[in-house]
Design a protein around this motif. Sequence first.
Motif, PDB file in Angstrom:
ATOM      1  N   ASP A 146       0.856  -1.195   0.000  1.00  0.00           N
ATOM      2  CA  ASP A 146       0.000   0.000   0.000  1.00  0.00           C
ATOM      3  C   ASP A 146       0.892   1.244   0.000  1.00  0.00           C
ATOM      4  OD1 ASP A 146      -1.875   1.977   0.253  1.00  0.00           O
ATOM      5  OD2 ASP A 146      -2.388   1.518   2.341  1.00  0.00           O
ATOM      6  N   PRO A 147       1.232   1.775  -1.171  1.00  0.00           N
ATOM      7  CA  PRO A 147       2.165   2.904  -1.244  1.00  0.00           C
ATOM      8  C   PRO A 147       1.555   4.240  -0.849  1.00  0.00           C
ATOM      9  CG  PRO A 147       1.407   2.310  -3.446  1.00  0.00           C
ATOM     10  CD  PRO A 147       0.840   1.291  -2.512  1.00  0.00           C
ATOM     11  N   LEU A 148       0.254   4.289  -0.583  1.00  0.00           N
ATOM     12  CA  LEU A 148      -0.421   5.549  -0.306  1.00  0.00           C
ATOM     13  C   LEU A 148       0.225   6.344   0.830  1.00  0.00           C
ATOM     14  CD1 LEU A 148      -2.795   7.207  -1.387  1.00  0.00           C
ATOM     15  CD2 LEU A 148      -4.263   6.099   0.311  1.00  0.00           C
ATOM     16  N   PRO A 149       0.632   5.725   1.959  1.00  0.00           N
ATOM     17  CA  PRO A 149       1.221   6.513   3.039  1.00  0.00           C
ATOM     18  C   PRO A 149       2.662   6.959   2.777  1.00  0.00           C
ATOM     19  CG  PRO A 149       0.316   4.426   3.848  1.00  0.00           C
ATOM     20  CD  PRO A 149       0.418   4.323   2.361  1.00  0.00           C
ATOM     21  N   LEU A 150       3.303   6.460   1.726  1.00  0.00           N
ATOM     22  CA  LEU A 150       4.741   6.662   1.570  1.00  0.00           C
ATOM     23  C   LEU A 150       5.136   7.921   0.805  1.00  0.00           C
ATOM     24  CD1 LEU A 150       5.967   3.019   0.822  1.00  0.00           C
ATOM     25  CD2 LEU A 150       5.767   4.181   3.029  1.00  0.00           C
ATOM     26  N   ALA A 151       4.384   8.268  -0.226  1.00  0.00           N
ATOM     27  CA  ALA A 151       4.833   9.331  -1.132  1.00  0.00           C
ATOM     28  C   ALA A 151       5.093  10.646  -0.410  1.00  0.00           C
ATOM     29  CB  ALA A 151       3.815   9.525  -2.250  1.00  0.00           C
ATOM     30  N   SER A 152       4.259  10.974   0.586  1.00  0.00           N
ATOM     31  CA  SER A 152       4.421  12.241   1.301  1.00  0.00           C
ATOM     32  C   SER A 152       5.603  12.219   2.274  1.00  0.00           C
ATOM     33  CB  SER A 152       3.145  12.573   2.071  1.00  0.00           C
ATOM     34  OG  SER A 152       2.885  11.591   3.070  1.00  0.00           O
ATOM     35  N   LEU A 153       6.206  11.052   2.461  1.00  0.00           N
ATOM     36  CA  LEU A 153       7.311  10.923   3.412  1.00  0.00           C
ATOM     37  C   LEU A 153       8.680  10.946   2.749  1.00  0.00           C
ATOM     38  CD1 LEU A 153       5.856   8.065   5.648  1.00  0.00           C
ATOM     39  CD2 LEU A 153       5.753  10.526   6.058  1.00  0.00           C
ATOM     40  N   ILE A 154       8.717  11.038   1.419  1.00  0.00           N
ATOM     41  CA  ILE A 154       9.991  10.960   0.719  1.00  0.00           C
ATOM     42  C   ILE A 154      10.724  12.288   0.816  1.00  0.00           C
ATOM     43  CG2 ILE A 154      11.122  10.484  -1.482  1.00  0.00           C
ATOM     44  CD1 ILE A 154       9.658   8.111  -0.099  1.00  0.00           C
ATOM     45  N   ASP A 155      11.908  12.222   1.387  1.00  0.00           N
ATOM     46  CA  ASP A 155      12.782  13.390   1.513  1.00  0.00           C
ATOM     47  C   ASP A 155      13.807  13.328   0.388  1.00  0.00           C
ATOM     48  OD1 ASP A 155      14.843  15.181   2.214  1.00  0.00           O
ATOM     49  OD2 ASP A 155      14.351  15.000   4.325  1.00  0.00           O
ATOM     50  N   ALA A 158      17.035  11.689   1.207  1.00  0.00           N
ATOM     51  CA  ALA A 158      17.062  10.289   1.629  1.00  0.00           C
ATOM     52  C   ALA A 158      17.663   9.410   0.536  1.00  0.00           C
ATOM     53  CB  ALA A 158      15.648   9.817   1.961  1.00  0.00           C
ATOM     54  N   PRO A 159      18.195   8.256   0.910  1.00  0.00           N
ATOM     55  CA  PRO A 159      18.734   7.336  -0.097  1.00  0.00           C
ATOM     56  C   PRO A 159      17.662   6.941  -1.104  1.00  0.00           C
ATOM     57  CG  PRO A 159      19.390   6.649   2.116  1.00  0.00           C
ATOM     58  CD  PRO A 159      18.382   7.743   2.280  1.00  0.00           C
ATOM     59  N   ARG A 160      18.070   6.745  -2.339  1.00  0.00           N
ATOM     60  CA  ARG A 160      17.156   6.401  -3.419  1.00  0.00           C
ATOM     61  C   ARG A 160      17.238   4.909  -3.711  1.00  0.00           C
ATOM     62  NH1 ARG A 160      17.817   5.560  -8.894  1.00  0.00           N
ATOM     63  NH2 ARG A 160      16.158   6.283 -10.316  1.00  0.00           N
ATOM     64  N   PRO A 161      16.105   4.203  -3.657  1.00  0.00           N
ATOM     65  CA  PRO A 161      16.141   2.759  -3.954  1.00  0.00           C
ATOM     66  C   PRO A 161      16.419   2.512  -5.427  1.00  0.00           C
ATOM     67  CG  PRO A 161      13.879   3.517  -3.752  1.00  0.00           C
ATOM     68  CD  PRO A 161      14.743   4.685  -3.373  1.00  0.00           C
ATOM     69  N   ALA A 162      16.961   1.341  -5.714  1.00  0.00           N
ATOM     70  CA  ALA A 162      17.202   0.951  -7.107  1.00  0.00           C
ATOM     71  C   ALA A 162      15.925   0.463  -7.768  1.00  0.00           C
ATOM     72  CB  ALA A 162      18.272  -0.133  -7.167  1.00  0.00           C
ATOM     73  N   VAL A 163      15.004  -0.101  -6.968  1.00  0.00           N
ATOM     74  CA  VAL A 163      13.779  -0.691  -7.503  1.00  0.00           C
ATOM     75  C   VAL A 163      12.626  -0.435  -6.529  1.00  0.00           C
ATOM     76  CG1 VAL A 163      12.629  -2.825  -8.228  1.00  0.00           C
ATOM     77  CG2 VAL A 163      15.063  -2.517  -8.693  1.00  0.00           C
ATOM     78  N   LEU A 164      11.466  -0.149  -7.073  1.00  0.00           N
ATOM     79  CA  LEU A 164      10.225  -0.088  -6.311  1.00  0.00           C
ATOM     80  C   LEU A 164       9.330  -1.216  -6.797  1.00  0.00           C
ATOM     81  CD1 LEU A 164       8.098   1.322  -4.448  1.00  0.00           C
ATOM     82  CD2 LEU A 164       7.463   2.698  -6.457  1.00  0.00           C
ATOM     83  N   MET A 165       8.760  -1.989  -5.863  1.00  0.00           N
ATOM     84  CA  MET A 165       7.819  -3.044  -6.232  1.00  0.00           C
ATOM     85  C   MET A 165       6.469  -2.744  -5.597  1.00  0.00           C
ATOM     86  SD  MET A 165       8.081  -7.196  -6.362  1.00  0.00           S
ATOM     87  CE  MET A 165       8.675  -7.491  -4.711  1.00  0.00           C
ATOM     88  N   ASP A 181       2.305   5.649  -8.836  1.00  0.00           N
ATOM     89  CA  ASP A 181       2.873   6.618  -9.775  1.00  0.00           C
ATOM     90  C   ASP A 181       3.529   7.778  -9.027  1.00  0.00           C
ATOM     91  OD1 ASP A 181       2.064   5.164 -11.979  1.00  0.00           O
ATOM     92  OD2 ASP A 181       0.222   6.321 -12.286  1.00  0.00           O
ATOM     93  N   ASP A 182       2.882   8.253  -7.961  1.00  0.00           N
ATOM     94  CA  ASP A 182       3.435   9.359  -7.178  1.00  0.00           C
ATOM     95  C   ASP A 182       4.753   8.970  -6.528  1.00  0.00           C
ATOM     96  OD1 ASP A 182       1.241  10.892  -7.853  1.00  0.00           O
ATOM     97  OD2 ASP A 182       0.188  10.553  -5.942  1.00  0.00           O
ATOM     98  N   LEU A 183       4.808   7.756  -6.008  1.00  0.00           N
ATOM     99  CA  LEU A 183       6.022   7.291  -5.346  1.00  0.00           C
ATOM    100  C   LEU A 183       7.149   7.110  -6.354  1.00  0.00           C
ATOM    101  CD1 LEU A 183       7.085   6.578  -2.569  1.00  0.00           C
ATOM    102  CD2 LEU A 183       6.275   4.235  -2.906  1.00  0.00           C
ATOM    103  N   THR A 184       6.814   6.590  -7.526  1.00  0.00           N
ATOM    104  CA  THR A 184       7.801   6.447  -8.597  1.00  0.00           C
ATOM    105  C   THR A 184       8.398   7.805  -8.954  1.00  0.00           C
ATOM    106  OG1 THR A 184       6.668   4.511  -9.515  1.00  0.00           O
ATOM    107  CG2 THR A 184       8.117   5.731 -10.997  1.00  0.00           C
ATOM    108  N   LYS A 185       7.543   8.804  -9.062  1.00  0.00           N
ATOM    109  CA  LYS A 185       8.000  10.157  -9.401  1.00  0.00           C
ATOM    110  C   LYS A 185       8.812  10.769  -8.266  1.00  0.00           C
ATOM    111  CE  LYS A 185       6.257  14.646 -10.971  1.00  0.00           C
ATOM    112  NZ  LYS A 185       5.023  15.425 -11.338  1.00  0.00           N
ATOM    113  N   ALA A 186       8.374  10.569  -7.031  1.00  0.00           N
ATOM    114  CA  ALA A 186       9.074  11.153  -5.888  1.00  0.00           C
ATOM    115  C   ALA A 186      10.498  10.640  -5.773  1.00  0.00           C
ATOM    116  CB  ALA A 186       8.295  10.855  -4.601  1.00  0.00           C
ATOM    117  N   TRP A 187      10.697   9.357  -6.130  1.00  0.00           N
ATOM    118  CA  TRP A 187      12.045   8.792  -6.066  1.00  0.00           C
ATOM    119  C   TRP A 187      12.810   8.954  -7.382  1.00  0.00           C
ATOM    120  CZ3 TRP A 187       9.985   4.516  -2.539  1.00  0.00           C
ATOM    121  CH2 TRP A 187      10.542   4.652  -1.246  1.00  0.00           C
ATOM    122  N   GLY A 188      12.181   9.525  -8.372  1.00  0.00           N
ATOM    123  CA  GLY A 188      12.864   9.732  -9.641  1.00  0.00           C
ATOM    124  C   GLY A 188      13.193   8.445 -10.357  1.00  0.00           C
ATOM    125  N   LEU A 189      12.308   7.460 -10.245  1.00  0.00           N
ATOM    126  CA  LEU A 189      12.534   6.171 -10.883  1.00  0.00           C
ATOM    127  C   LEU A 189      11.923   6.160 -12.283  1.00  0.00           C
ATOM    128  CD1 LEU A 189      11.578   3.896  -7.851  1.00  0.00           C
ATOM    129  CD2 LEU A 189      13.871   4.588  -8.546  1.00  0.00           C
TER     130      LEU A 189
END
Length: 285
Positions: A146-155, A158-165, A181-189
């Motif tokens: 459930d990625p909904l709570p995560l996107a607003s927490l991305i600094d 912060a370290p950038r993951p290599a992969v999001l699943m 989609d928001d989380l993908t954009k926030a991490w620049g993936l």
Amino acid sequence: MRGADPRVVLGLHRSRHERRLLTGALDLGVTALDTSTNYLGFRSHQILARTAGDLLPKFTLSTKVGYFPGPGGAEHSLDPVRLQAAVEQAAKDLGREPELVFLHNPEHSLRDAARQDEDVLTRACAALDDAATKGLCAAWGVASWDPLPLASLIDATAPRPAVLMVRAGLMVGARTLDAADDLTKAWGLDGGEVWGMSPFGGSTSTPVWARIDPRVFLRDSSQLSRAQAAFRAAYHLPRVSSVAVGTDEPAHLAELVGALASEVEDRTIQEYRSLLRDHSRGQPA
């Protein structure tokens, strides 16, 4: 699909971890294997090493950390010390360092989207980033149900993951798709750095698959089953390069691999997502 060709990852979530499945996967050209520390009663790594240790070098191997044995069953933790110890133990139990280690469902311990949660997530990501730097794994990622709570927490620092699943497919709701989609954009993936999981929402035998025909999402689906079409469409809901799918039957895996040659109709996918968003307005989260 633009970019890399779609890829199947053999997931072991409900698997019996039988050797014949792994050899069958290799025969089909499926060379990516995904498991977790908590699969098969926290014994997945040891059983893989015991039953198929000679086969594991032929796979790129991903696993997950975040769940730990507890007095009442599995418990979740984002404690950096526990996470890094779990990565180290995974490498020992598997007999090799995995190519990728996911932070498993961090939202399980992040419910308030508060500043404290942002710090907790950053420290957990830093622990996996440090594990990769130390050579305990080649890279790290985040697997989120459930990625909904995560996107607003991305600094941004912060370290950038290599992969999001994330979850993928026709059983995923509009808000979850948009959050991915928001989380993908926030991490620049990019699309090649995003994987999907659970493309059938748990099982191909649930009644919903007899009521809908996913072949409408494909340009030429005359030779495909509904399950094959649903699997192929999952690579665009949201857009992912790889999908982790579980099975104990090499024949089922062969059917899914056979679906990859089909082309998805992008316009139909976009229309479907618009309909999902319209339907979700006013609905509870």
